[in-house]
Design a protein around this motif. Structure first.
Motif, PDB file in Angstrom:
ATOM      1  N   TYR A 332      48.095  59.394  39.796  1.00 22.63           N
ATOM      2  CA  TYR A 332      46.596  59.543  40.418  1.00 22.63           C
ATOM      3  C   TYR A 332      45.669  58.371  39.918  1.00 22.63           C
ATOM      4  N   THR A 333      44.866  57.971  40.833  1.00 27.54           N
ATOM      5  CA  THR A 333      44.073  56.950  40.801  1.00 27.54           C
ATOM      6  C   THR A 333      42.645  57.173  40.412  1.00 27.54           C
ATOM      7  N   LEU A 334      42.272  56.695  38.992  1.00 27.61           N
ATOM      8  CA  LEU A 334      40.915  57.059  38.810  1.00 27.61           C
ATOM      9  C   LEU A 334      40.059  55.756  39.178  1.00 27.61           C
ATOM     10  N   SER A 354      43.914  48.443  29.084  1.00 29.33           N
ATOM     11  CA  SER A 354      42.482  47.760  29.585  1.00 29.33           C
ATOM     12  C   SER A 354      42.458  47.691  31.128  1.00 29.33           C
ATOM     13  N   ILE A 355      41.188  48.073  31.631  1.00 27.67           N
ATOM     14  CA  ILE A 355      41.022  48.192  32.859  1.00 27.67           C
ATOM     15  C   ILE A 355      40.086  47.125  33.256  1.00 27.67           C
ATOM     16  N   PRO A 356      40.715  46.209  34.414  1.00 30.57           N
ATOM     17  CA  PRO A 356      39.743  45.146  34.745  1.00 30.57           C
ATOM     18  C   PRO A 356      38.560  45.729  35.572  1.00 30.57           C
ATOM     19  N   VAL A 357      37.247  45.022  35.265  1.00 27.92           N
ATOM     20  CA  VAL A 357      36.093  45.497  35.963  1.00 27.92           C
ATOM     21  C   VAL A 357      35.825  44.374  37.210  1.00 27.92           C
ATOM     22  N   ARG A 358      35.762  44.670  38.330  1.00 27.65           N
ATOM     23  CA  ARG A 358      35.389  43.958  39.404  1.00 27.65           C
ATOM     24  C   ARG A 358      33.883  43.203  39.371  1.00 27.65           C
ATOM     25  N   ALA A 359      33.800  42.282  40.082  1.00 27.28           N
ATOM     26  CA  ALA A 359      32.195  41.619  40.036  1.00 27.28           C
ATOM     27  C   ALA A 359      31.203  42.697  40.435  1.00 27.28           C
ATOM     28  N   ASP A 360      31.685  43.647  41.287  1.00 27.28           N
ATOM     29  CA  ASP A 360      30.670  44.720  41.732  1.00 27.28           C
ATOM     30  C   ASP A 360      30.310  45.985  40.929  1.00 27.28           C
ATOM     31  N   GLY A 361      30.984  45.908  39.575  1.00 30.13           N
ATOM     32  CA  GLY A 361      31.317  46.688  38.632  1.00 30.13           C
ATOM     33  C   GLY A 361      32.272  47.914  38.764  1.00 30.13           C
ATOM     34  N   SER A 362      32.984  47.965  39.886  1.00 29.84           N
ATOM     35  CA  SER A 362      33.931  48.948  40.052  1.00 29.84           C
ATOM     36  C   SER A 362      35.022  48.569  39.308  1.00 29.84           C
ATOM     37  N   PHE A 363      35.968  49.684  39.218  1.00 29.63           N
ATOM     38  CA  PHE A 363      37.268  49.493  38.499  1.00 29.63           C
ATOM     39  C   PHE A 363      38.207  50.645  38.899  1.00 29.63           C
ATOM     40  N   ALA A 364      39.535  50.347  38.848  1.00 29.24           N
ATOM     41  CA  ALA A 364      40.208  51.546  39.130  1.00 29.24           C
ATOM     42  C   ALA A 364      41.663  51.390  38.319  1.00 29.24           C
TER      43      ALA A 364
END
Length: 491
Positions: A332-334, A354-364
């Motif tokens: 499952y992708t959160l 650790s979950i990388p956070v993209r420049a727009d604030g989104s993460f998965a």
């Protein structure tokens, strides 16, 4: 009641010429819980397919984009044209005020009359009746005079999902002929309600997340002029902030030296520009009440303004799927959204990732769920100027269809007619319940009760996994009955 009922017998005579054409195509709006089985020679357009149906432009003479815009703006679910190019529409509308029953099959006899009366009261010329030949539908007819002509509106309506759905025909002048009335009935009969509008296992993509809730400064701090020998003006400053920094701007004399104090302690010196403008970032506000002071210094002269600022430290903002997540996926992708500068980790028991956070604030992040059961993860977010945010992520892993099928086969291995190949002959409602007419390859016909008709269609071939439940009378013959567990379509 201003409108009056007309007897079913009077109008039934108008419908004797109904067509028996086969099904040529299907238009489905699963999100609205409806499907339209288009009779041969008919045209049906939904807002999703209006821009791609080449037959539509030929028969209607309307460009693709114009038709799609019309459907989108009018609230019409289906635009339908019969073989004689008579135009019908299928739309949904709000129920009459004060009536909240969700489904036509939940209505008592008295409630049906209340519903019909309420719909008739919308127009003084309306008349109608509940149609015994079409269970769940009532007929409404209105004739309104406009500019010397009668505007006729004929419709079959029903109540599903707490809304009124209406298949209707509208014309000016002469009363619609019997062929139009026949097509009106055929069109209403071609609508199938899927009995559920949403799949509880639907995935949450980044686009379905709520907006990120970031607390914004509020109020205006009361400024106190303590010394005025040097001109000094500050732009309005919020009285409450939710981060420990604050940008302050204002005007004083050109090139004058300046300094700011926080809670009685001198912090930083700076200087106004050649026009007397200045801006300074105030850092390290403490949680609670702060006293900010700005000084403008010209030789031995001072301009001094002070004010209180309250800092309320909040947790790192984050947008996530709401409530418990239910899925039958083993991976499952959160998805989530937070501040671009935030640090995000997810942990289960003692293992943290650790979950990388993209420049727009989104993460998965993809989470492996080995088997059916309840899983709880901990999501932790940290960011400068914010409190650490720690949230539980609850996921209910259901068995996948393949796992359910394998389990069912083991459990029902001793019952010979529990797993059968065949074809879905029809989808209908019997005693308000969705029922699949299933023709098994062994020559038997089964009436299989289901929860809904989502992902199931007429003439679909596959394997029916079902729990036999005896037999019953159907269409003058005895038919076996069962409760559907899973239907596995053939590849």
């Amino acid at each position: 009641m201003r409108g009056k009922r007309i007897t079913a017998a009077v109008l039934t005579a108008c419908f004797l010429a109904m067509t028996t054409a086969g099904v040529a195509a299907v238009s489905s709006l699963e999100s609205h819980g409806v499907r339209f089985y288009t009779p041969d020679g008919w045209l049906c357009l939904s807002v999703e397919d209006a821009a791609f149906n080449t037959d539509a432009q030929t028969r209607t003479g309307v460009p693709f984009d114009v038709m799609q815009s019309y459907l989108r703006n009018s609230g019409i679910l289906f635009y339908v044209m019969d073989a004689s190019n008579n135009v019908f529409t299928f739309r949904r509308e709000a129920p009459p005020a004060g009536l909240t029953e969700p489904d036509v099959f939940s209505l008592t006899f008295d409630q049906k009359n209340i519903w019909l009366d309420a719909c008739l009261l919308k127009n003084s010329t309306a008349k109608g009746y509940w149609d015994d030949a079409m269970p769940g539908f009532f007929y409404i007819e209105t004739g309104t005079e406009k500019q010397g002509l009668t505007q006729w509106n004929l419709s079959f309506k029903t109540l599903r999902y707490g809304e009124v759905f209406s298949f209707e025909f509208e014309s000016f002048g002469a009363y619609p002929n019997k062929n139009v009335l026949s097509s009106l009935r055929t069109g209403a009969e071609s609508v199938l309600f899927l009995a559920a509008k949403d799949d509880k296992h639907a995935s949450f993509g980044i686009e379905s997340l709520p907006d990120l809730d970031i607390m914004m400064p509020e109020g205006v701090a009361e400024q106190k002029v303590q010394r005025s020998a040097v001109p000094l003006t500050l732009d309005p400053i919020p009285s409450i902030v939710y981060q420990n920094s604050l940008y302050v701007t204002g005007t004083t004399q050109p090139d004058v030296g300046m300094r700011y104090y926080l809670n009685g302690k001198g912090v930083e010196r700076f200087r106004a520009d050649a026009n007397g403008q200045f801006g300074i970032m105030i850092r390290h506000l403490k949680e609670g009440r702060n006293v900010l002071r700005i000084d403008a210094i010209d030789g031995g002269k001072y301009g001094v303004i002070s004010m209180p600022v309250i800092m309320v430290k909040t947790a790192v903002p984050v947008a996530l799927p709401t409530g418990e997540i239910i899925t039958d996926l083993s991976l499952y992708t959160l998805y989530g959204r937070t501040l671009p500068e935030a640090v995000v980790t997810i942990s289960e028991k003692k293992k943290a990732t650790s979950i990388p956070v993209r420049a727009d604030g989104s993460f998965a992040i993809s989470i492996r769920l080995e088997s059916a059961g309840h899983y709880t993860f901990t999501l932790t977010l940290t960011a400068e100027e914010y409190k650490k945010n720690t949230l539980p992520i609850n996921i209910q892993r259901m068995m996948s269809q393949q796992e359910r099928a394998e389990s069912f086969r083991k459990e029902m291995s001793g019952i010979s007619d529990s797993v059968l190949p065949g074809v879905i002959a029809d989808l209908l409602y019997i005693n308000s319940r969705p029922v699949i007419v299933f023709d098994a390859d062994n020559g038997e016909r089964y009436l299989v009760e289901a929860d809904n008709f989502l992902c199931i269609d007429k003439q679909m071939r596959g394997v029916m996994l079902m729990i036999p439940a005896g037999d019953t009378e159907y269409a003058g013959q005895r038919a076996k009955t069962a409760r559907m567990y899973i239907f596995e379509p053939s590849p």
